[in-house]
Design an enzyme around this catalytic site. Structure first.
Site: not given
Length: 1011
Positions: A621, A811
């Protein structure tokens, strides 16, 4: 105070000189300075298209905080522009001139200057000007920098001749690569990264008189010119001038083929000569230099032929153009060979440095120069959320990516880049694309075929812009709705997530990868391995996040049953890449405690690649290895040894590649591990057909946002609507009814599409094309009056529709406790109270997760969970007006209060507002017959279990659910909710008889009084 001036030129990037030392003062005929910004309040803080100053950054924390501050020491006037910053990615501020006004003409001036309050931090600050194009966000960018190694106010002067064309990033891919200065749209300042600081700036102005002798420049049409062996490359050399006026003095360009890896006389015919552009030559005039290559019978890697240019009378190009003789005759280039053999051949030829480059992925906006692609042998680039070309069109995407791919052709083996984006609900970075409901809504459809179709549309639109790789789908199992990524999950039940993994085939095609080369398929990514949906509230250590990127504490049995199960299915479906989670995994009893997933070799090497036999590649990520404890070298070796194959290092691509090479040479990372990683990456590049077709195939671009694609999104939006309550015949609406519509989310395409739409966090307002829910209701023929805040009179209406819910986030920015909760806003609550107090009403909740209704439920006739339906509000109108039935079911449990969280199907204690799997229907005849009907359906379901008839089994369970649900609708209790929810899980796992048995239990436990 004494005010000194600073001249920042190409020769003085590392030092600062007082203006007095830069030469004699300007002559008496120097024009008066022309103000651009005095920072006295004459230019507002405002976003484009308005005239204004605005901050920006790579994430929510990176934009600097700006203010106009009164300072007694202000160099000019009373106020200065001040700001504070703490930037991890990139950030700065811009002054764009108004888009609807004319561009400014700066061509009469020598340069631009401003006062800067030095902090003596030895950091470089980039100053950028915007030339040509349609507006300040669609202009050509030219940049310069100075070093803040002084204290107090100094005047920074930058002659226009010292600005360089940005080769790392151009929003439109470049316009003419000439600093024309006649159509200027403003400037931008990029602040230092990795240092917490503040700044002050004052009095931006144009100064001096333009020197005609410095207004001409020579440009090459491209930095890289690939040519097949034996072919001739044509390099176009042009002269251009500031203001596009004819050149005033002759310009000569001497050229010579020299250096490079090709051998002069053997691989090509050497060229040498001179071009003269006489005085009076029109700007844009060009000459072509031809370089002819020679053919031989040898198989060879690519070879370079730089064309050295020596320019007199004008600025030389920023880069030396080079001809590249294509690699030829090598086995890996033969598309008839099996992929396995092509990979083995290519890897055997690669150096360690080239392998390390293939394992490196950079953010396209962070490239210091496009030449870095070849210089560092980069294997991949990505666009983070909102990292888009300008204009944000399919053509601009394809042109931008083709430009990057061209650079990769200058490498020895011409290994193409694999470009990736987060297309998590359609091609969501692209304006006017088809935006699907977020995954939470897709889970609500309970329709695997529809999930497949949404994946197919997404893949077609993404690939048509030149992008072969999608960082989707998210296979997280969301277990706590306080998580800011809840809407990225298909639901709280791993069985539901597994059933929706048909989306993988929609994205990739056949399980064996044979369709990946097609112009409507992309490589998919299963994320985030593993347990990101199970993080414990309060465990996050990332900034102000509360749950995202935190710690998942589970027993090994819970890990296997809940979080790992979807990944086994994804591997079986042929998923091409997997992305680990930012979160930490704490397997209770294993003695390790919490360990970052990017460091868990037992899970990545052991479970994913070992036990599950995953043969794709693992991509990290965004900068996630930085969160592994230890220094950077430790981060690199730990993550690579744990099984990561490609590392997303958006800004640190140079450091990562160098560090990985050093770790291999030191023996701390084996070359065998590196070779395995590169082999996995190359396998997917070959499957995607990138070696044969590295450039964008835009033949499908006309289908982006097409009626056919929007029809799929409309169907998905309609099927995702979950009818939670429907009393007094409130729904469906009739077109003959007078409808009063209110609420913050009724007419807002940005709120309706949510985060990860055009930008990372998404935003409210008209951010892309689509149909809002209000517009859909009007198109359906409804007699609709709209009052967002319900301030209009409420008399005379048959029914009210109040559309409320959340504004966009993504997020951990959306974590509950990080400035968010699960309550409706005060304005939304007031709208519900007013409308539902005046008439029969339906409330639609547009959100990424359940919202707390509490006592208001009794006053609401109909309640709909609309989730985040995407751009096609027509789909919502379709079910509201009865064009199609409500069929959606809750993909997550709907809680009564935040204190209940986390609450999930299968919990020992289970007392929700609405249970998992709940969803009333319209336009459908609900079975009657009570307990006797259930007994008959149980017999049918058990028979389906024995014969393996899934269609019969599902039909039996669905009928039983509708029968039971109608009875429970007036009173849901723990005794009815728990078996009801468990029945839906049993249905998804193919245990039809057990599912009907659970529904029968809920029926028997029903008590009208709720006790």
């Amino acid at each position: 105070m004494r005010r000194t001036a600073l001249l920042a030129s190409a020769a003085l990037l590392t030092g600062l000189l007082p203006l007095a030392s830069a030469g004699a003062a300007a002559g008496a005929d120097e024009p008066a300075p022309v103000p651009v910004d005095a920072f006295e309040g004459e230019v507002p803080f405002a976003n484009p298209p308005a005239d204004g100053i605005f901050p920006w950054g790579s994430d929510a924390d990176d934009p600097p905080a700006l203010a106009l501050t009164a300072r007694s020491d202000a160099p000019e006037g009373a106020k200065v522009l001040t700001g504070s910053y703490d930037i991890s990615g990139y950030g700065g501020f811009t002054h764009d001139f108004a888009f609807d006004g004319p561009a400014h003409d700066w061509s009469a001036h020598k340069g631009i200057r401003f006062w800067w309050d030095g902090q003596n931090n030895a950091k470089k600050i980039s100053f950028e000007i915007k030339d040509g194009g349609a507006n300040g966000e669609a202009s050509e960018l030219w940049t310069m920098s100075f070093t803040d190694d002084f204290t107090g106010w100094k005047q920074v002067e930058i002659p226009f001749t010292d600005f360089a064309y940005r080769t790392d990033y151009q929003p439109v891919g470049g316009i003419d690569q000439v600093l024309g200065l006649t159509q200027m749209w403003g400037y931008a300042v990029t602040l230092p990264v990795g240092v917490k600081g503040q700044f002050a700036m004052d009095d931006v102005e144009l100064y001096g008189k333009a020197d005609p002798a410095l207004r001409a420049s020579v440009v090459a049409d491209s930095a890289v010119h690939p040519v097949k062996e034996g072919g001739t490359a044509a390099v176009k050399i042009s002269v251009a001038t500031t203001g596009s006026v004819p050149i005033e003095e002759p310009v000569t360009v001497a050229y010579e083929s020299a250096g490079g890896t090709a051998e002069s006389g053997r691989d090509y015919t050497p060229v040498k000569g001179e071009i003269t552009f006489p005085a009076g030559t029109a700007s844009g005039t060009s000459h072509t230099v031809s370089v002819t290559t020679r053919k031989d019978k040898a198989a060879e890697s690519a070879e370079t032929i730089p064309l050295k240019l020596t320019v007199s009378g004008a600025k030389a190009p920023a880069e030396t153009p080079q001809v590249v003789v294509d690699a030829h005759g090598l086995p890996y280039l033969d598309p008839k060979l099996p992929v396995r053999k092509r990979v083995a051949d290519l890897v055997s030829r690669m150096s360690l440095e080239e392998k390390a480059g293939q394992m490196t992925q950079a953010e396209r906006g962070a490239l210091t120069a496009q030449g870095d692609i070849a210089a560092y042998d980069l294997g991949s680039l990505l666009s983070g959320g909102g990292s888009t070309p300008t204009p944000n069109t399919p053509e601009a995407w394809a042109k931008m990516i083709d430009g990057f791919q061209l650079r990769a052709q200058a490498t020895r083996f011409q290994i193409p880049l694999i470009y990736g984006v987060d297309a998590v609900h359609g091609h969501n970075n692209l304006v006017r694309s088809t935006i699907m409901p977020h995954n939470i809504g897709i889970g609500a459809t309970r329709d695997p075929q529809l999930a497949y179709e949404t994946g197919s549309v997404t893949a077609a639109e993404v690939r048509a812009t030149g992008i072969p790789w999608d960082f989707a789908p998210c296979l997280c199992v969301t277990r706590d709705e306080r998580w800011g990524r809840s809407y990225e999950a298909f639901g709280e039940d791993p069985a539901l997530v597994e059933s929706m993994e048909t989306v993988i085939q929609g994205l990739q095609g056949a399980r064996d990868g044979r369709d990946l080369k097609d112009d409507d398929k992309v490589l998919a990514t299963a994320k985030h391995f593993v347990g990101d949906g199970g993080t414990e509230y309060g465990s996050s250590t990332t900034g102000s996040y509360t749950i995202d990127q935190g710690v998942t504490k589970v027993t090994r049995q819970q890990l296997e049953a809940v979080h790992l199960a979807p990944y086994g299915t994804a591997v079986d479906r042929g998923i091409g890449s997997v992305m680990p989670s930012y979160s930490s995994l704490d397997i209770l009893g294993d003695g390790q405690g919490p360990v970052k997933m990017h460091a868990r070799a037992d899970m990545i090497n052991g479970v994913l690649k070992g036990r599950m036999d995953f043969d794709g590649f693992v991509i990290s990520d965004w900068a996630a290895i930085d969160q592994i404890p230890g220094d950077y070298a430790s981060d690199v070796r730990t993550s690579v040894n744990a099984g990561l194959d490609m590392i997303m290092v958006p800004h640190a691509y140079k450091d990562f590649r160098t560090t990985l090479i050093d770790e291999v040479k030191a023996g701390r990372v084996s070359e065998k591990r590196v070779t395995d990683a590169v082999s996995r990456i190359l396998t997917q590049k070959f499957r995607l057909g990138l070696f044969e077709k590295p450039y964008a195939d835009t033949s499908g671009a006309s289908r982006i946002g097409s009626p056919a694609h929007r029809a799929v999104a409309r169907e998905a939006a309609a099927a995702s609507q979950v009818l939670l309550k429907n009393a007094n015949g409130a729904l469906p609406l009739k077109t003959s009814q007078k409808v009063y519509v209110a609420g913050s989310n009724a007419d807002d395409i940005g709120n309706q599409t949510g985060g990860w739409t055009i930008t990372w966090q998404g935003s409210s307002g008209k951010i892309t094309d689509g149909t809002t829910i209000l517009e859909g209701m009007r198109k359906a023929g409804g007699d609709v009056t709209y009052s967002k805040d319900a301030s209009a009179p409420t008399g005379g209406y048959d029914v009210g529709v109040v559309v409320v819910g959340e504004t966009p986030y993504a997020e951990g920015v959306g974590d509950v406790g990080n400035g968010n909760d699960l309550e409706l806003t005060a304005a939304d609550q007031a709208a519900v109270d007013k409308v539902c107090g005046a008439m029969k009403c339906a409330v639609l909740i547009v959100s990424g997760r359940p919202q707390l209704i509490g006592d208001r439920l009794a006053d609401v006739d109909a309640l709909v969970a609309s989730w985040l339906p995407g751009t096609e509000g027509d789909g919502v109108a379709d079910v509201l007006y009865g064009k199609r039935a409500f069929t959606g079911q809750l993909p997550v449990t709907w809680p009564k209060s935040e204190a209940q969280l986390p609450i999930n199907v299968g919990d020992t204690s289970y007392d929700p507002q609405f249970p998992y799997g709940w969803g009333l229907t319209t336009l459908t005849k609900v079975p009657t017959g009570g307990a006797s009907a259930l007994r008959g359906l149980a017999v049918l379901a058990r028979a389906a279990d024995r014969t393996g008839s899934s269609e019969t089994g599902r039909t039996a369970v669905t009928k039983a659910r509708l029968l039971v649900q109608q009875k429970l609708a007036s009173t849901i209790t723990p005794a009815t909710a728990k078996p009801f929810a468990e029945a839906d899980h049993l249905l998804l796992t193919g245990r039809y008889g057990d599912a009907v048995e659970k529904l029968t239990e809920a029926y028997r436990n029903f008590s009208p009084s709720g006790v």
